[in-house]
Design an enzyme around this catalytic site. Structure first.
Site, PDB file in Angstrom:
ATOM      1  N   ASP A  31       0.837  -1.197   0.000  1.00 20.02           N
ATOM      2  CA  ASP A  31       0.000   0.000   0.000  1.00 20.02           C
ATOM      3  C   ASP A  31       0.879   1.257   0.000  1.00 20.02           C
ATOM      4  OD1 ASP A  31      -2.098   1.736   0.215  1.00 20.02           O
ATOM      5  OD2 ASP A  31      -3.016   0.742   1.936  1.00 20.02           O
ATOM      6  N   ASP A  32       0.716   2.092  -1.003  1.00 21.97           N
ATOM      7  CA  ASP A  32       1.419   3.385  -1.053  1.00 21.97           C
ATOM      8  C   ASP A  32       2.939   3.271  -1.204  1.00 21.97           C
ATOM      9  OD1 ASP A  32      -1.001   4.625  -0.881  1.00 21.97           O
ATOM     10  OD2 ASP A  32      -0.620   5.672   1.007  1.00 21.97           O
ATOM     11  N   CYS A  70      -5.871   4.211  -3.887  1.00 23.35           N
ATOM     12  CA  CYS A  70      -6.256   2.876  -3.396  1.00 23.35           C
ATOM     13  C   CYS A  70      -7.500   2.226  -4.001  1.00 23.35           C
ATOM     14  CB  CYS A  70      -6.538   2.938  -1.899  1.00 23.35           C
ATOM     15  SG  CYS A  70      -5.100   3.124  -0.881  1.00 23.35           S
ATOM     16  N   HIS A 126     -11.097  -2.497   1.356  1.00 25.97           N
ATOM     17  CA  HIS A 126     -11.316  -1.144   0.816  1.00 25.97           C
ATOM     18  C   HIS A 126     -12.156  -1.093  -0.452  1.00 25.97           C
ATOM     19  CE1 HIS A 126      -9.393   3.135   0.753  1.00 25.97           C
ATOM     20  NE2 HIS A 126     -10.611   3.096   1.264  1.00 25.97           N
ATOM     21  N   HIS A 215       1.363   2.260   4.007  1.00 25.75           N
ATOM     22  CA  HIS A 215       0.430   3.386   4.179  1.00 25.75           C
ATOM     23  C   HIS A 215       0.637   3.991   5.566  1.00 25.75           C
ATOM     24  CE1 HIS A 215      -3.221   5.758   4.158  1.00 25.75           C
ATOM     25  NE2 HIS A 215      -3.559   5.304   2.959  1.00 25.75           N
ATOM     26  N   ASN A 279      -0.572   2.153  -5.861  1.00 24.05           N
ATOM     27  CA  ASN A 279      -0.551   3.479  -6.501  1.00 24.05           C
ATOM     28  C   ASN A 279       0.818   4.062  -6.239  1.00 24.05           C
ATOM     29  OD1 ASN A 279      -2.812   3.906  -3.907  1.00 24.05           O
ATOM     30  ND2 ASN A 279      -0.792   4.831  -3.747  1.00 24.05           N
TER      31      ASN A 279
END
Ligand SMILES: *[C@@H]1O[C@H](CO)[C@@H](O)[C@H](O)[C@H]1NC(C)=O
Ligand SMILES: *[C@@H]1O[C@H](CO)[C@@H](O)[C@H](O)[C@H]1NC(C)=O
Ligand SMILES: *[C@@H]1O[C@H](CO)[C@@H](O)[C@H](O)[C@H]1NC(C)=O
Ligand SMILES: *[C@@H]1O[C@H](CO)[C@@H](O)[C@H](O)[C@H]1NC(C)=O
Ligand SMILES: *[C@@H]1O[C@H](CO)[C@@H](O)[C@H](O)[C@H]1NC(C)=O
Length: 552
Positions: A31-32, A70, A126, A215, A279
């Site tokens: 994530d991220d 996301c 999510h 994240h 992302n």
């Protein structure tokens, strides 16, 4: 009977037997994570030896694109569709928002179920949870340990969101209060290892490990990591980056543990492993985080390369030409048909998807059937971007242009420890399955995967996307320094026409105002499937601690 007939009989397997031969699919979603946060793209600041060993042994996906944020990215991964085709194109889902990825969408685990897979999700979802039917175990997954919203504190597993703060950690539908205090990355790693260990290999496994890392957590502790891991990075001056390094190291260790578990269980030789960011990275304090997309422009939630070009790799003994930097153009929506293709599904039956099956082209290193990527069209933000061949059109921007810049760190000033990669948990686990990784192979691939924008010595031409459409040649100029819209007006026009065609197929964004019923304060401070609760009842009359009987 002659031999030919026997061969035909042997290959026309019954479904149960066919399931036996399908590859296990392990999809690790970070994530991220930024383009430049992995060692294989050239930074030596934060070692990622396990991720790197997988990348050099399989394929470094050098031309791989995700979406800028996301929820849209996860929707594309699960459906094989551009977010404009599912209404998921604008920003993220909130825990109190009464929407989810539309139930009319058939998603990856549902397709895999038809092929006999056991499907497990560990970590972040999510894609909707306001009603139980939107949650993972109602959408093709056999189990879920993890959270429903977009982020959490890695120790207390609560999320601070509008309108409120609430606990968000579950086993299937049950709240997992017992996990309080255990570091998220460790929880998800241990659970994944257990799943692999306990897996009955008479069915193929799909494990979707969607980490919370890297994240940011909640504002009271934005970059949660164990103190002893943070202490290993005292050589990094920037305190946020130091903490980020610890979070990333835990993620890299997790990749090692998962690969080792597959190896111990003798599943590795029949596995496909994907590692991907969702992302671009939130750099320089964006989202209270400290990722790096250097030398690419922009951050998460922008349509610059730094927002959409993903750090990704594909590893499998099934890849015919491994150990290369794959230049094939790829989009996150391609995973669905690509993985289904690799699993032996009949891809021709897939209807109305935007993804393309790239398995053969990636495996054999032939040219990618994908030649264009729609990065997004967001009428609420007023931005859009499209790449066709080497050309990228970009119109409008987010944050009024405040994040339209280049951010570090580059990390090129640090050395790179090749033996750390070769001797990593992954490096050692893969040894018997491959041509051994040598320092020469590693250094060659790493230099090929390093985007170097100093080679582009033509003068920069500014882009002001709020005033005029911009055009870049992202093959020559991946850092988007030269806006050549004036130089190539016809190409600009062609791309705008293609974009308009996409726009004509878009459905409106599904975003909805937050529902007061979703406020965690009504639910013992938890994020819940509040939409299943009888809306005629008065929330304020909800008796403290009796809510559990309503929402299951
Ligand atoms: C695995 O599943 C098969 C088919 O359901 C069953 O026959 C076998 O006993 C199982 N093996 C174990 C170790 O549970
Ligand atoms: C992969 O294909 C490209 C384009 O044809 C070629 O330039 C490259 O050398 C190939 N790489 C390998 C390792 O075969
Ligand atoms: C490189 O990694 C190895 C572990 O494989 C370690 O023994 C060695 O000390 C490291 N070298 C440097 C310069 O950090
Ligand atoms: C990038 O390219 C420039 C110019 O060709 C060269 O001087 C520099 O060493 C390169 N940097 C890297 C990290 O390869
Ligand atoms: C309410 O939440 C607390 C933790 O915040 C938990 O210990 C307690 O068991 C919860 N109550 C119920 C009824 O689940």
């Amino acid at each position: 009977m002659n031999k030919l007939v026997l061969v035909l009989l042997a290959t026309s397997l019954l479904p149960a037997e066919a399931a036996n031969n399908r590859p296990h699919i392990i999809f690790i979603l970070a994530d991220d994570l930024g383009w430049n946060d992995v060692g294989f793209h050239g930074s030596g600041q934060i070692p990622t030896p396990n991720i790197d060993a997988l990348a050099y042994s399989g394929l470094i996906l050098q031309n791989y694109y995700v979406t800028a944020i996301c929820t849209p990215s996860r929707s594309a991964l699960m459906t094989g569709k551009y977010p404009i085709h599912t209404g998921m194109q604008h920003t993220v889902l909130y825990g109190a928002e009464p929407r989810g990825l539309p139930l009319t969408e058939k998603i990856l685990p549902q397709y895999l179920k038809e092929l006999g897979y056991t499907n497990r999700i560990v970590g972040k979802w999510h894609l909707g949870s306001y009603k139980r039917v939107y949650t993972p175990t109602y959408r093709g997954f056999d189990s879920h340990i993890g959270f429903w919203t977009g982020h959490q504190d890695y120790f207390d597993h609560t999320a601070v969101e509008n309108p409120g703060w609430g606990f968000d950690m579950r086993r299937n539908l049950d709240l997992a209060y017992d996990l309080h205090g255990q570091y998220s990355t460790d929880v998800f790693t241990e659970e994944s290892v257990k799943i692999i260990k306990d897996h009955n290999v008479s069915t193929p496994l799909f494990l979707y490990l969607a980490h919370a890392a890297v994240h940011s957590g909640n504002p009271y502790n934005p970059l949660p990591a164990p103190d002893e891991t943070v202490a290993q990075f005292s050589y990094i001056d920037n305190y946020k980056r130091q903490r980020f390094a610890a979070m990333l190291t835990k993620l890299d260790d997790s990749v090692g543990a998962v690969v080792k578990a597959l190896s111990d269980k003798n599943m590795l030789q029949s596995s496909i492993i994907v590692f991907s960011s969702d992302n671009g990275g939130p750099a320089a304090g964006f989202n209270l985080n400290a990722a790096s997309n250097y030398p690419l422009k922009g951050v998460k939630n922008t349509l610059w390369e730094g927002g959409v070009r993903g750090a990704g790799l594909l590893w499998s003994p099934l890849i015919k030409k491994p150990q290369r930097v794959a230049k094939q153009m790829m989009h996150v929506s391609d995973w669905l048909p690509t993985l289904l293709g690799a699993a032996g599904a009949d891809i021709s039956t897939l209807q109305n998807i935007d993804g393309t099956n790239l398995w053969d082209s990636l495996s054999d290193n032939t040219s990618s059937p994908r030649t264009e990527i729609l990065h997004n069209i967001d009428d609420i933000y007023g931005n859009s971007a499209l790449t066709v061949g080497p050309w990228k059109l970009l119109q409008g921007t987010t944050y009024n242009g405040a994040w339209d810049n280049w951010y570090g760190p580059s990390g090129r000033e640090y050395g790179y420890n090749v033996s750390q990669v070769i001797n990593s948990v992954v490096g050692l686990a893969l040894k018997s399955l491959h041509q051994p990784l040598t320092p020469d192979v590693i250094l060659k691939l790493r230099s090929l995967a390093d985007v170097n924008c100093s080679k582009q010595n033509k003068a920069p031409i500014p882009c002001e996307p709020l005033k005029e459409a911009c055009l870049f040649n992202v093959v020559e100029d991946p850092c988007e320094r030269r806006n050549v819209a004036k130089e190539y007006p016809q190409i600009l026009k062609n791309l705008q026409e293609i974009l308009e065609k996409y726009d004509a197929t878009a459905i409106p964004p599904g975003n909805l105002p937050l529902d007061p019923r979703g406020d965690p304060k009504y639910w013992n401070y938890t994020f819940t499937n509040f939409g299943d609760y009888d809306s005629t009842l008065n929330l304020n009359s909800l008796q403290k601690y009796t809510f559990t009987s309503y929402y299951h």
